[in-house]
Design a protein around this motif. Structure first.
Motif, PDB file in Angstrom:
ATOM      1  N   UNK A  63       0.908  -1.258  -0.079  1.00  0.00           N
ATOM      2  CA  UNK A  63      -0.109   0.111  -0.142  1.00  0.00           C
ATOM      3  C   UNK A  63       1.048   1.319   0.003  1.00  0.00           C
ATOM      4  N   UNK A  64       1.857   1.343   0.867  1.00  0.00           N
ATOM      5  CA  UNK A  64       2.870   2.525   0.813  1.00  0.00           C
ATOM      6  C   UNK A  64       3.603   2.684  -0.481  1.00  0.00           C
ATOM      7  N   UNK A  65       4.015   1.577  -0.970  1.00  0.00           N
ATOM      8  CA  UNK A  65       4.758   1.596  -2.393  1.00  0.00           C
ATOM      9  C   UNK A  65       3.747   2.326  -3.587  1.00  0.00           C
ATOM     10  N   UNK A  66       2.461   2.187  -3.289  1.00  0.00           N
ATOM     11  CA  UNK A  66       1.785   2.893  -4.335  1.00  0.00           C
ATOM     12  C   UNK A  66       1.624   4.594  -4.191  1.00  0.00           C
ATOM     13  N   UNK A  67       1.697   4.940  -2.919  1.00  0.00           N
ATOM     14  CA  UNK A  67       1.985   6.552  -2.483  1.00  0.00           C
ATOM     15  C   UNK A  67       3.369   6.684  -2.790  1.00  0.00           C
ATOM     16  N   UNK A  68       4.399   5.875  -2.884  1.00  0.00           N
ATOM     17  CA  UNK A  68       5.733   6.328  -3.117  1.00  0.00           C
ATOM     18  C   UNK A  68       6.176   6.990  -4.210  1.00  0.00           C
ATOM     19  N   UNK A  69       5.257   6.890  -5.434  1.00  0.00           N
ATOM     20  CA  UNK A  69       5.511   7.426  -6.686  1.00  0.00           C
ATOM     21  C   UNK A  69       5.092   9.038  -6.269  1.00  0.00           C
ATOM     22  N   UNK A  73       8.051  11.917  -6.650  1.00  0.00           N
ATOM     23  CA  UNK A  73       7.851  13.313  -7.353  1.00  0.00           C
ATOM     24  C   UNK A  73       7.633  14.479  -6.665  1.00  0.00           C
ATOM     25  N   UNK A  74       7.103  14.402  -5.710  1.00  0.00           N
ATOM     26  CA  UNK A  74       6.952  15.658  -5.072  1.00  0.00           C
ATOM     27  C   UNK A  74       8.321  16.156  -4.104  1.00  0.00           C
ATOM     28  N   UNK A  75       8.800  15.377  -3.378  1.00  0.00           N
ATOM     29  CA  UNK A  75       9.806  15.584  -2.438  1.00  0.00           C
ATOM     30  C   UNK A  75      11.177  15.381  -3.041  1.00  0.00           C
ATOM     31  N   UNK A  76      11.016  14.638  -4.045  1.00  0.00           N
ATOM     32  CA  UNK A  76      12.675  14.149  -4.593  1.00  0.00           C
ATOM     33  C   UNK A  76      12.632  12.652  -4.154  1.00  0.00           C
ATOM     34  N   UNK A  77      13.653  12.094  -5.004  1.00  0.00           N
ATOM     35  CA  UNK A  77      13.963  10.656  -5.004  1.00  0.00           C
ATOM     36  C   UNK A  77      14.724  10.464  -3.704  1.00  0.00           C
ATOM     37  N   UNK A  78      15.623  11.384  -3.373  1.00  0.00           N
ATOM     38  CA  UNK A  78      16.473  11.126  -2.003  1.00  0.00           C
ATOM     39  C   UNK A  78      15.704  10.985  -0.757  1.00  0.00           C
ATOM     40  N   UNK A  79      14.741  12.069  -0.857  1.00  0.00           N
ATOM     41  CA  UNK A  79      13.948  12.392   0.542  1.00  0.00           C
ATOM     42  C   UNK A  79      12.705  11.293   0.465  1.00  0.00           C
ATOM     43  N   UNK A  80      12.386  10.743  -0.677  1.00  0.00           N
ATOM     44  CA  UNK A  80      11.630   9.755  -0.799  1.00  0.00           C
ATOM     45  C   UNK A  80      12.044   8.473   0.259  1.00  0.00           C
ATOM     46  N   UNK A  81      13.325   8.290  -0.027  1.00  0.00           N
ATOM     47  CA  UNK A  81      14.151   7.036   0.497  1.00  0.00           C
ATOM     48  C   UNK A  81      14.367   7.366   2.170  1.00  0.00           C
ATOM     49  N   UNK A  82      14.707   8.819   2.304  1.00  0.00           N
ATOM     50  CA  UNK A  82      14.859   8.936   3.785  1.00  0.00           C
ATOM     51  C   UNK A  82      13.587   8.918   4.490  1.00  0.00           C
ATOM     52  N   UNK A  83      12.568   9.652   4.068  1.00  0.00           N
ATOM     53  CA  UNK A  83      11.120   9.319   5.028  1.00  0.00           C
ATOM     54  C   UNK A  83      10.889   7.949   5.050  1.00  0.00           C
ATOM     55  N   UNK A  84      11.064   7.096   4.175  1.00  0.00           N
ATOM     56  CA  UNK A  84      10.903   5.610   4.181  1.00  0.00           C
ATOM     57  C   UNK A  84      11.847   5.038   5.277  1.00  0.00           C
ATOM     58  N   UNK A  85      12.847   5.433   5.353  1.00  0.00           N
ATOM     59  CA  UNK A  85      13.743   4.939   6.483  1.00  0.00           C
ATOM     60  C   UNK A  85      13.498   5.315   7.960  1.00  0.00           C
ATOM     61  N   UNK A  86      12.870   6.583   7.901  1.00  0.00           N
ATOM     62  CA  UNK A  86      12.576   6.948   9.430  1.00  0.00           C
ATOM     63  C   UNK A  86      11.480   6.064  10.065  1.00  0.00           C
ATOM     64  N   UNK A  87      10.323   5.765   8.968  1.00  0.00           N
ATOM     65  CA  UNK A  87       9.302   4.848   9.569  1.00  0.00           C
ATOM     66  C   UNK A  87       9.741   3.659   9.684  1.00  0.00           C
ATOM     67  N   UNK A 194      19.203  13.791 -11.380  1.00  0.00           N
ATOM     68  CA  UNK A 194      19.384  14.751 -12.376  1.00  0.00           C
ATOM     69  C   UNK A 194      17.926  14.751 -13.116  1.00  0.00           C
ATOM     70  N   UNK A 195      17.482  13.940 -13.233  1.00  0.00           N
ATOM     71  CA  UNK A 195      16.165  13.747 -13.972  1.00  0.00           C
ATOM     72  C   UNK A 195      14.975  14.425 -13.431  1.00  0.00           C
ATOM     73  N   UNK A 196      14.887  13.993 -11.899  1.00  0.00           N
ATOM     74  CA  UNK A 196      13.985  14.697 -11.016  1.00  0.00           C
ATOM     75  C   UNK A 196      14.153  16.234 -11.127  1.00  0.00           C
ATOM     76  N   UNK A 197      15.579  16.734 -10.895  1.00  0.00           N
ATOM     77  CA  UNK A 197      15.715  18.053 -11.140  1.00  0.00           C
ATOM     78  C   UNK A 197      15.439  18.841 -12.312  1.00  0.00           C
ATOM     79  N   UNK A 198      15.509  18.049 -13.563  1.00  0.00           N
ATOM     80  CA  UNK A 198      14.859  18.625 -14.830  1.00  0.00           C
ATOM     81  C   UNK A 198      13.414  18.668 -14.774  1.00  0.00           C
ATOM     82  N   UNK A 199      12.956  17.686 -14.436  1.00  0.00           N
ATOM     83  CA  UNK A 199      11.269  17.720 -14.194  1.00  0.00           C
ATOM     84  C   UNK A 199      10.831  18.692 -13.522  1.00  0.00           C
ATOM     85  N   UNK A 200      11.465  19.081 -12.447  1.00  0.00           N
ATOM     86  CA  UNK A 200      10.982  20.455 -11.725  1.00  0.00           C
ATOM     87  C   UNK A 200      11.527  21.542 -12.143  1.00  0.00           C
ATOM     88  N   UNK A 201      12.296  21.577 -13.312  1.00  0.00           N
ATOM     89  CA  UNK A 201      12.734  23.006 -14.069  1.00  0.00           C
ATOM     90  C   UNK A 201      14.034  23.404 -13.353  1.00  0.00           C
TER      91      UNK A 201
END
Length: 492
Positions: A63-69, A73-87, A194-201
């Motif tokens: 269920x959480x993997x469905x929200x991970x996308x 996309x919102x916080x960035x890939x690296x903060x997506x990993x970080x928030x998961x690690x905290x949980x 870098x692809x996330x950064x380009x996606x965010x302009x």
């Protein structure tokens, strides 16, 4: 001075600690639930309750993997990993201090939420930050650390089983909490994708990341242009889950979700989670001997992941999936045949008669683990991620992981009952599912070896006939232009 390639591998090692956490849990949870110290403090678990406890982490992870996308996309890939690690850290702390079984189940559900979030994003992050010539090898670091975690989990549980009292089964959870602390602490220092950064302009930041993590700066602008062109062609509107199944993307989306889901129907987690049960049925009478045999399977899992780590970019993607699938299916079909001939059920327990068949089954289980480790374990995750366009990658990978964990949840939930109800049935079932998946790979899977992520996008917009040809490929572009392209790499 640390080389660019070394820096990328160091990033891969740290982010893949998320995979080590998953492996530690996978390797230790089966032995934990079989410990006498666990039964005396928490209570004996029936086959049904055992399946629920082991599998519940997969339900919350799916269920959480469905929200991970969305989060990636919102916080960035690296903060997506970080928030998961905290949980995960929170869940493992609760598990290590739990006094009752309901609290253990809640803690496992919380841990699963973090695991689903972090692991879903790691493969995306590694694929997007790596240069194309080592992308496959870098992405396999995640699976390498998963296998290290599985082997370590088995042996930590084996060692801690000798401790008197509740600390015996709490020790593996304490170790997991420590690894989660290391993961969370280091993620703030990781670069953005870098692809996330380009996606965010944020073009200048993306350029800076590419210059830092590419061996030759002269190709940075070319790669940046490819990324920008790919995103611009797919419009600037936010990607949606519905878009995955539009005509342009549905083939690659369905293929990737299918592969990630059916990977679990080969039965690997039935072996990894319930290895002590399998080895007991195959003739080990001592609990510690079954634990040790399980640890050996963890070592084999680790050793045979290394060849894929070294040669995945030379092998390509089709050979490991098709060749590995045949080997995996053969092992389980042979085990099923041995149980059908020499096995049975007595007093509610599965047995296997004769030392020869018993040792044959044990060897075939080890061969099965080895076959999975060098092939499907590594390549499916890479392939499923790299064939998805940049703007859809986070959300599609979330759906892939959802399918993977839902199937895994079903397998983990039912495996204890299935293994005790039918001596040969589980092996014939998993073997047949593996053969079906192998056939799909043979007929429907184009090769992606040596291609950039943007070139792979073009690959899936060719005609079916063109995908099987090496020369004179007819490529269909969105603007309905047709051009002849002389292929330099074999497509299939």
């Amino acid at each position: 001075m640390v080389s660019v390639t070394t820096r990328i591998y160091l990033i891969a090692l740290h982010t893949s600690l998320a995979g080590m956490l998953w492996g530690l849990d996978t390797g230790s949870i089966g032995p934990i639930t079989q410990m006498e110290q666990f039964s005396s403090s928490i209570g004996h678990l029936s086959s049904g309750v055992l399946g629920i406890y082991v599998a519940c982490i997969l339900l919350s992870a799916s269920l959480s993997s469905l929200c991970s996308g969305y989060i990636a996309d919102l916080l960035s890939r690296k903060y997506g990993i970080l928030t998961g690690g905290i949980v995960v850290l929170l869940g493992t702390i609760i598990s290590a201090s739990a006094k009752t079984f309901p609290v253990l189940v809640c803690a496992r559900l919380i841990t699963g939420i973090g695991q689903g979030q972090s692991i879903s994003v790691v493969t995306i992050y590694l694929c997007e930050i790596s240069p194309q010539e080592i992308r496959g090898t870098v992405a396999t670091v995640l699976q390498l650390l998963i296998t290290i975690g599985i082997a370590l989990g088995y042996f930590v549980a084996y060692a801690s089983s000798r401790i008197g009292g509740e600390l015996a089964w709490r020790t593996p959870f304490i170790l997991e909490a420590g690894v989660a602390v290391v993961l969370v602490s280091g993620m703030t220092f990781m670069p953005y994708s870098p692809r996330w950064l380009v996606q965010k302009g944020r073009i200048d930041e993306a350029r800076a990341v590419l210059q830092k993590f590419r061996t030759s700066s002269e190709f940075v602008e070319d790669e940046l242009g490819l990324i920008k062109g790919s995103l611009e062609e797919q419009s600037r509107e936010n990607a949606s889950y519905r878009e995955m199944f539009q005509k342009r993307y549905i083939r690659r989306s369905v293929l990737s979700v299918f592969l990630m889901s059916f990977e679990m129907l080969c039965g690997i987690d039935a072996v990894l989670y319930y290895a002590p049960i399998l080895f007991t049925q195959a003739g080990f009478t001592s609990t510690r001997a079954a634990f040790l045999a399980s640890g050996v399977s963890g070592i084999i899992n680790l050793i045979f992941t290394i060849p894929a780590q070294l040669w995945v970019d030379k092998w390509g993607r089709r050979f490991p999936l098709i060749g590995g699938g045949i080997s995996i299916a053969t092992c389980f079909m042979a085990i099923g045949a041995l149980y059908a001939i020499y096995g049975g059920i007595a007093d509610g327990q599965v047995y296997l008669s004769g030392k020869g068949p018993q040792w044959a089954v044990i060897i075939l289980i080890y061969m099965f683990v080895a076959s999975f480790s060098w092939s499907w374990a590594v390549v499916i995750k890479i392939y499923a991620c790299e064939i998805i366009p940049t703007r859809l990658r986070a959300k599609t990978c979330a759906v892939q992981q959802l399918g993977n964990w839902l199937v895994n949840f079903t397998v983990a939930l039912t495996a204890p009952l299935f293994l005790r109800a039918s001596p040969s049935g589980p092996y014939f079932f998993f073997g047949s599912a593996t053969l079906f998946t192998t056939a799909v790979c043979h007929f429907l899977m184009p090769e992606t070896k040596g291609k950039s992520l943007e070139e792979i996008e073009d690959l899936f917009e060719m005609t079916p006939r063109a995908m099987g040809s090496n020369k004179g490929v007819i490529r269909l572009r969105p603007a309905h232009k047709v051009e002849n392209i002389e292929s330099k790499n074999s497509v299939v």
